[in-house]
Design a protein around this motif. Structure first.
Motif, PDB file in Angstrom:
ATOM      1  N   ILE A 299       0.733  -1.224   0.045  1.00 55.79           N
ATOM      2  CA  ILE A 299       0.137  -0.051   0.019  1.00 55.79           C
ATOM      3  C   ILE A 299       0.974   1.109  -0.023  1.00 55.79           C
ATOM      4  O   ILE A 299       0.364   2.446  -0.348  1.00 55.79           O
ATOM      5  CB  ILE A 299      -0.963   0.072   1.252  1.00 55.79           C
ATOM      6  N   SER A 300       1.998   1.118   0.127  1.00 53.50           N
ATOM      7  CA  SER A 300       3.115   2.004   0.221  1.00 53.50           C
ATOM      8  C   SER A 300       3.696   2.416  -1.267  1.00 53.50           C
ATOM      9  O   SER A 300       4.720   3.216  -1.337  1.00 53.50           O
ATOM     10  CB  SER A 300       4.201   2.022   1.312  1.00 53.50           C
ATOM     11  N   LEU A 322      -4.974  15.448   4.481  1.00 52.55           N
ATOM     12  CA  LEU A 322      -4.782  14.214   4.622  1.00 52.55           C
ATOM     13  C   LEU A 322      -3.431  13.757   5.487  1.00 52.55           C
ATOM     14  O   LEU A 322      -3.476  12.672   6.250  1.00 52.55           O
ATOM     15  CB  LEU A 322      -4.909  13.312   3.405  1.00 52.55           C
ATOM     16  N   GLU A 323      -2.347  14.495   4.947  1.00 48.82           N
ATOM     17  CA  GLU A 323      -1.094  14.056   5.656  1.00 48.82           C
ATOM     18  C   GLU A 323      -1.124  14.428   7.233  1.00 48.82           C
ATOM     19  O   GLU A 323      -0.806  13.721   7.933  1.00 48.82           O
ATOM     20  CB  GLU A 323      -0.075  14.809   4.905  1.00 48.82           C
ATOM     21  N   GLN A 324      -1.982  15.640   7.392  1.00 49.37           N
ATOM     22  CA  GLN A 324      -2.010  16.286   8.642  1.00 49.37           C
ATOM     23  C   GLN A 324      -3.003  15.115   9.563  1.00 49.37           C
ATOM     24  O   GLN A 324      -2.434  15.018  10.979  1.00 49.37           O
ATOM     25  CB  GLN A 324      -2.846  17.480   8.977  1.00 49.37           C
ATOM     26  N   LYS A 325      -3.680  14.346   9.082  1.00 48.32           N
ATOM     27  CA  LYS A 325      -4.493  13.435   9.697  1.00 48.32           C
ATOM     28  C   LYS A 325      -3.756  12.007   9.745  1.00 48.32           C
ATOM     29  O   LYS A 325      -4.157  11.095  10.262  1.00 48.32           O
ATOM     30  CB  LYS A 325      -5.823  13.097   8.971  1.00 48.32           C
ATOM     31  N   GLU A 326      -2.772  11.990   9.015  1.00 46.29           N
ATOM     32  CA  GLU A 326      -1.851  10.781   9.016  1.00 46.29           C
ATOM     33  C   GLU A 326      -2.360   9.596   8.404  1.00 46.29           C
ATOM     34  O   GLU A 326      -2.271   8.383   8.618  1.00 46.29           O
ATOM     35  CB  GLU A 326      -1.264  10.065  10.362  1.00 46.29           C
ATOM     36  N   TYR A 327      -3.330  10.084   7.304  1.00 46.53           N
ATOM     37  CA  TYR A 327      -3.880   9.253   6.378  1.00 46.53           C
ATOM     38  C   TYR A 327      -2.942   8.956   5.096  1.00 46.53           C
ATOM     39  O   TYR A 327      -2.841   7.702   4.695  1.00 46.53           O
ATOM     40  CB  TYR A 327      -5.140   9.464   5.867  1.00 46.53           C
ATOM     41  N   ILE A 328      -1.982   9.697   5.048  1.00 47.07           N
ATOM     42  CA  ILE A 328      -0.850   9.620   3.787  1.00 47.07           C
ATOM     43  C   ILE A 328       0.173  10.222   4.216  1.00 47.07           C
ATOM     44  O   ILE A 328       0.191  11.007   5.265  1.00 47.07           O
ATOM     45  CB  ILE A 328      -1.421  10.042   2.359  1.00 47.07           C
ATOM     46  N   ARG A 329       1.377   9.657   3.461  1.00 51.70           N
ATOM     47  CA  ARG A 329       2.757  10.301   3.656  1.00 51.70           C
ATOM     48  C   ARG A 329       3.303  11.143   2.334  1.00 51.70           C
ATOM     49  O   ARG A 329       2.945  10.395   1.115  1.00 51.70           O
ATOM     50  CB  ARG A 329       3.646   9.408   4.280  1.00 51.70           C
ATOM     51  N   MET A 337       0.179   5.857   0.979  1.00 50.41           N
ATOM     52  CA  MET A 337      -0.822   5.492   2.034  1.00 50.41           C
ATOM     53  C   MET A 337      -0.289   4.945   3.210  1.00 50.41           C
ATOM     54  O   MET A 337      -0.029   3.626   3.222  1.00 50.41           O
ATOM     55  CB  MET A 337      -2.160   4.785   1.284  1.00 50.41           C
ATOM     56  N   THR A 338      -0.742   5.414   4.395  1.00 51.81           N
ATOM     57  CA  THR A 338      -0.328   4.688   5.679  1.00 51.81           C
ATOM     58  C   THR A 338      -1.553   3.634   5.907  1.00 51.81           C
ATOM     59  O   THR A 338      -2.549   3.392   5.508  1.00 51.81           O
ATOM     60  CB  THR A 338      -0.470   5.744   6.708  1.00 51.81           C
ATOM     61  N   GLU A 339      -1.076   2.852   6.909  1.00 51.11           N
ATOM     62  CA  GLU A 339      -2.151   1.659   7.536  1.00 51.11           C
ATOM     63  C   GLU A 339      -3.393   2.270   8.008  1.00 51.11           C
ATOM     64  O   GLU A 339      -4.504   1.877   7.639  1.00 51.11           O
ATOM     65  CB  GLU A 339      -1.277   1.048   8.349  1.00 51.11           C
ATOM     66  N   ALA A 345      -9.967   4.143   4.686  1.00 47.57           N
ATOM     67  CA  ALA A 345     -10.535   4.239   3.249  1.00 47.57           C
ATOM     68  C   ALA A 345     -11.536   3.085   3.071  1.00 47.57           C
ATOM     69  O   ALA A 345     -12.302   3.203   2.506  1.00 47.57           O
ATOM     70  CB  ALA A 345      -9.666   4.783   2.389  1.00 47.57           C
ATOM     71  N   ALA A 346     -11.037   1.929   3.521  1.00 45.09           N
ATOM     72  CA  ALA A 346     -11.524   0.793   3.285  1.00 45.09           C
ATOM     73  C   ALA A 346     -13.038   0.864   4.059  1.00 45.09           C
ATOM     74  O   ALA A 346     -13.816   0.000   3.071  1.00 45.09           O
ATOM     75  CB  ALA A 346     -10.701  -0.369   3.964  1.00 45.09           C
ATOM     76  N   ASN A 347     -13.223   1.234   5.280  1.00 47.28           N
ATOM     77  CA  ASN A 347     -14.406   1.300   5.679  1.00 47.28           C
ATOM     78  C   ASN A 347     -15.143   2.368   5.213  1.00 47.28           C
ATOM     79  O   ASN A 347     -16.497   2.244   4.894  1.00 47.28           O
ATOM     80  CB  ASN A 347     -14.188   1.881   7.353  1.00 47.28           C
ATOM     81  N   LEU A 348     -14.697   3.264   4.637  1.00 48.17           N
ATOM     82  CA  LEU A 348     -15.447   4.619   3.819  1.00 48.17           C
ATOM     83  C   LEU A 348     -15.920   3.771   2.415  1.00 48.17           C
ATOM     84  O   LEU A 348     -17.018   4.140   2.429  1.00 48.17           O
ATOM     85  CB  LEU A 348     -14.523   5.616   3.640  1.00 48.17           C
ATOM     86  N   TYR A 349     -15.007   3.009   1.833  1.00 48.78           N
ATOM     87  CA  TYR A 349     -15.237   2.509   0.500  1.00 48.78           C
ATOM     88  C   TYR A 349     -16.688   1.410   0.882  1.00 48.78           C
ATOM     89  O   TYR A 349     -17.246   1.351   0.005  1.00 48.78           O
ATOM     90  CB  TYR A 349     -14.275   1.780  -0.049  1.00 48.78           C
TER      91      TYR A 349
END
Length: 357
Positions: A299-300, A322-329, A337-339, A345-349
């Protein structure tokens, strides 16, 4: 005088809350205008300008107008707003005709009837203030004694009937007190502006709460403050009538409430709209990243930000949040994408898929 207008504002605010919630906003306007013929007829019969006598005639005329409205609605196919407009125009027209007739009488200059059109708070006497205080006290006592009945009738009249309450008597009681409040305000605010005094504090209070008890208290406070401030402003300025100034102060409360109330205010509603729109952009961006990441074992796996910018709504600002929320780097022009972001995103999807299905 300030005490009298404060008491008037408080009682109008309390009873106006019931008129607003019952969707009878024109009721105050109709009753105040319906009171005008009673004032004129009282003067023609007694020949005196005694305020209590004139207000008694106004009370009788106002009650007749109020119950005619109820009769028209119940016995004909006309809607409430039609009945209110009909009574308002007919009674006011009749009242103006009587005032025109009175002006031609030898003692017309001694009548003092003109003060009831736009109000004249300066004519309030100490006994008038005491009378307002007594009526307000009676209203408070009745509200406390019949609070449950008023509340049930207000929100579910059919349920009130099933519980065995006499809804007709309760409705008559509420209407009668609204008429009394309006009649009390005629001397201060006048026929033309009395409806605003009844509705403005209640409309302002409605923006701040969903609780009936809190709304009634807030409306009383707004009405009292409007009365005191309006009286103070008119007293410090020449050629300013007290009634219109009180109404203008009450209107300021309404405008302020419409804009700044947290739950219904236009400002906070716009802020929530912008926040929801921004969150939607973030979710769309994250969902797009998820579609890319789920097709790779790692995923990275890096992808250029330039790819995202080819799609509408995917901006560098969204990526930064999104980076501030630690969802991506983000590293330079590369993202991964971070874990945490992948699982969110999987839950949202999955939720989106469920809704689509």
């Amino acid at each position: 005088m300030s005490l009298g207008t404060a008491i008037l504002g408080a009682i109008c605010g309390m009873l106006g809350s019931f008129a607003v919630l019952r969707k009878q906003s024109l009721l105050g306007d109709a009753i105040s205008h319906a009171a005008l013929p009673g004032i004129a007829i009282s003067f023609l019969i007694t020949g005196t300008k005694e305020t209590n006598v004139l207000l008694l005639g106004a009370l009788i005329s106002g009650l007749i107008g109020a119950f005619w409205i109820r009769g028209i609605v119940k016995k004909t196919h006309l809607k409430t707003d039609t009945a209110l407009g009909l009574i308002l125009s007919v009674f006011f027209g009749f009242g103006m005709m009587l005032l025109t007739y009175i002006q031609k009488l030898p003692n017309s200059n001694q009548s003092g009837l003109e003060k009831f059109l736009f109000g004249q708070a300066a004519t309030l006497l100490a006994r008038d203030v005491w009378f307002m205080a007594i009526v307000t006290g009676v209203c408070v006592v009745v509200l406390l004694l019949f609070w449950k009945e008023f509340k049930i009738l207000l929100f579910d009249a059919d349920y009130a009937k099933t519980l065995g309450f006499d809804t007709k008597k309760i409705d008559v009681l509420i209407t009668s007190f609204i008429v009394i409040a309006i009649i009390l305000g005629l001397q201060t605010v006048g026929v033309v502006l009395m409806s605003a005094m009844l509705l403005a504090p209640a409309a302002a209070a409605r923006q701040w709460t969903n609780s009936l008890s809190v709304m009634v208290i807030l409306a009383a406070v707004f009405g009292a403050i409007s009365g005191v401030m309006g009286t103070a402003i008119s007293a410090n300025q020449n050629n300013l009538s007290t009634g219109p100034v009180i109404v203008l102060v009450a209107a300021i409360f309404v405008i302020f409430s419409f804009i700044f109330s947290p739950s219904r205010g236009l400002l906070f509603r716009q802020i929530r709209f912008i926040q929801n729109r921004n969150n939607l952009k973030l979710h769309k961006t994250l969902a797009f990243m998820f579609d890319i990441a789920k097709n790779h074992k790692d995923i990275s796996h890096p992808h250029t930000i330039k790819i995202l910018n080819n799609f509408q709504g995917f901006t560098r600002r969204s990526l930064s949040k999104l980076e501030q929320k630690e969802y991506i780097r983000i590293n330079g022009r590369m993202w991964s994408m971070t874990e945490k972001g992948y699982h969110f995103a999987a839950n949202l999807y999955n939720q989106q898929v469920a809704k689509d299905d």
